[in-house]
Each structure stands twice: as structure tokens, then as C-alpha cells.
Design an enzyme around this catalytic site. Structure first.
Site, PDB file in Angstrom:
ATOM      1  N   ARG A 123       3.244  -6.739   9.440  1.00 24.98           N
ATOM      2  CA  ARG A 123       2.572  -5.653  10.167  1.00 24.98           C
ATOM      3  C   ARG A 123       3.068  -5.537  11.607  1.00 24.98           C
ATOM      4  O   ARG A 123       3.186  -4.438  12.139  1.00 24.98           O
ATOM      5  CB  ARG A 123       1.065  -5.866  10.133  1.00 24.98           C
ATOM      6  N   ARG A 176      -1.014 -14.640   4.181  1.00 27.04           N
ATOM      7  CA  ARG A 176      -1.868 -14.024   5.206  1.00 27.04           C
ATOM      8  C   ARG A 176      -1.212 -14.140   6.582  1.00 27.04           C
ATOM      9  O   ARG A 176      -1.223 -13.198   7.369  1.00 27.04           O
ATOM     10  CB  ARG A 176      -3.255 -14.666   5.220  1.00 27.04           C
ATOM     11  N   TYR A 198     -12.556  -3.389  -3.838  1.00 22.58           N
ATOM     12  CA  TYR A 198     -13.281  -3.333  -2.568  1.00 22.58           C
ATOM     13  C   TYR A 198     -14.796  -3.370  -2.795  1.00 22.58           C
ATOM     14  O   TYR A 198     -15.553  -2.766  -2.049  1.00 22.58           O
ATOM     15  CB  TYR A 198     -12.904  -2.060  -1.804  1.00 22.58           C
ATOM     16  N   THR A 228      -4.869  -7.605  10.685  1.00 16.86           N
ATOM     17  CA  THR A 228      -5.165  -6.321  10.047  1.00 16.86           C
ATOM     18  C   THR A 228      -4.758  -5.141  10.914  1.00 16.86           C
ATOM     19  O   THR A 228      -4.224  -4.153  10.425  1.00 16.86           O
ATOM     20  CB  THR A 228      -6.667  -6.246   9.710  1.00 16.86           C
ATOM     21  N   HIS A 246      -1.797  -5.558   1.559  1.00 15.50           N
ATOM     22  CA  HIS A 246      -3.042  -6.311   1.356  1.00 15.50           C
ATOM     23  C   HIS A 246      -2.649  -7.673   0.812  1.00 15.50           C
ATOM     24  O   HIS A 246      -1.728  -7.784   0.002  1.00 15.50           O
ATOM     25  CB  HIS A 246      -3.946  -5.609   0.335  1.00 15.50           C
ATOM     26  N   LYS A 301       0.818  -1.202   0.000  1.00 12.90           N
ATOM     27  CA  LYS A 301       0.000   0.000   0.000  1.00 12.90           C
ATOM     28  C   LYS A 301       0.861   1.265   0.000  1.00 12.90           C
ATOM     29  O   LYS A 301       2.075   1.194   0.227  1.00 12.90           O
ATOM     30  CB  LYS A 301      -0.930  -0.042   1.209  1.00 12.90           C
ATOM     31  N   PHE A 331     -16.934   3.597   5.843  1.00 14.46           N
ATOM     32  CA  PHE A 331     -15.479   3.746   5.917  1.00 14.46           C
ATOM     33  C   PHE A 331     -14.801   3.749   4.542  1.00 14.46           C
ATOM     34  O   PHE A 331     -13.621   4.090   4.423  1.00 14.46           O
ATOM     35  CB  PHE A 331     -14.851   2.646   6.790  1.00 14.46           C
ATOM     36  N   ASN A 376      -1.898  -0.060   7.112  1.00 15.18           N
ATOM     37  CA  ASN A 376      -1.207  -1.277   7.550  1.00 15.18           C
ATOM     38  C   ASN A 376      -0.300  -1.938   6.510  1.00 15.18           C
ATOM     39  O   ASN A 376      -0.105  -3.146   6.531  1.00 15.18           O
ATOM     40  CB  ASN A 376      -2.229  -2.273   8.089  1.00 15.18           C
ATOM     41  N   GLU A 424      -9.139 -10.482  -7.670  1.00 12.60           N
ATOM     42  CA  GLU A 424      -8.200  -9.382  -7.476  1.00 12.60           C
ATOM     43  C   GLU A 424      -7.098  -9.383  -8.545  1.00 12.60           C
ATOM     44  O   GLU A 424      -6.629  -8.321  -8.956  1.00 12.60           O
ATOM     45  CB  GLU A 424      -7.606  -9.434  -6.077  1.00 12.60           C
TER      46      GLU A 424
END
Length: 137
Positions: free
Chosen positions: A103, A86, A50, A92, A120, A10, A58, A117, A131
Site C-alpha cells: 500500500r 499483514r 464482512y 489500511t 485484503h 481488490k 460504511f 487500498n 475467509e
């Protein structure tokens, strides 16, 4: 046949110069980078990516965050790669992400309404397939 997943580094990860660190953690885990590119996200890409969140309160903050700078999109492959990536990312919420995860080691909470964070990662084979089309056509 190896499974594939999508990861996005990100804008905060790109801004902080963590592309190499994040990708090297993925490679050191034994996964392969099958495709890699730097992109500036469009509103359409983010709405598609998304899609289940577009109508949630949000979402505008997420869209703004993801459009604030370049993103690195990568297709990563390997045995059980979705589950493995993951796990490597951590939870998250960066404050509660375990040490040793991306993270947990590299992200933290900021005074924003949107969770910032670093990364993704697709959460299922179905999400990964969708995706991949959003970011790689």
C-alpha cells in the site's frame, strides 16, 4: 505445518494491472501461492466476508467497491504468513502506509468515502479459516 492465509487483490489492483506486482512481492518474501483464482464477488460472499460490518453505515460503499470488477483471491502459505503478509501490505490507510509496503508503494488516497487500498489480508488464524471458506469453499 505451514500456516495459510487469504489475500484478495481488490478491484482497483486488478484494474490498475498490479496483480503480478503484488503476487511477486509475496513470492519474493518467500511465501507460496497454494491456490489462486479470479472471481466476481457476489453480494452473499461479501456479506459473509464482512459479516461484522454489514450493519455499519460504511458497508454499502465497501460492497459497491468490491463488486465493481474482478477480484483475485489467493491462499498463501508459509511460516507466520498471516503476520508477514499483514506487514507486507502496510497499514489500511494508503497515505500513511510505510514505503516498501504494497500500500505504501502502490496505493494512494482517492476522493471517495470508501478506503481504496488494493489488497485484503486475513488478520488472524480464525479470520483466515473463515475467509478461506467464503472464497474457496
Amino acid at each position: 505445518m505451514a500456516e495459510q492465509t487469504l489475500i484478495l487483490i481488490k478491484p482497483d489492483g486488478v484494474e490498475r494491472g498490479l496483480i503480478g506486482e503484488i503476487l511477486s512481492r509475496i513470492e519474493r518474501k518467500g511465501y507460496s501461492i497454494a491456490a489462486l483464482k479470479v472471481v466476481q464477488a457476489t453480494e452473499d460472499q461479501l456479506a459473509r466476508h464482512y459479516r461484522e460490518h454489514v450493519d455499519k453505515p460504511f458497508y454499502p460503499g465497501v460492497r459497491e467497491y468490491m463488486m465493481r470488477g474482478p477480484i483475485v483471491a489467493a491462499l498463501v502459505e508459509g511460516e507466520r504468513v498471516i503476520e508477514g503478509i499483514r506487514s507486507l501490505c502496510g497499514t489500511t490507510d494508503p497515505t500513511t502506509a510505510a514505503p516498501g509496503t504494497i500500500r505504501g508503494d502502490l496505493a494512494r488516497s482517492w476522493d471517495t468515502s470508501t478506503i481504496i487500498n488494493l489488497i485484503h489480508a486475513s488478520d488472524s488464524p480464525e479470520s483466515a479459516e473463515w475467509e478461506k471458506t467464503v472464497w474457496f469453499g
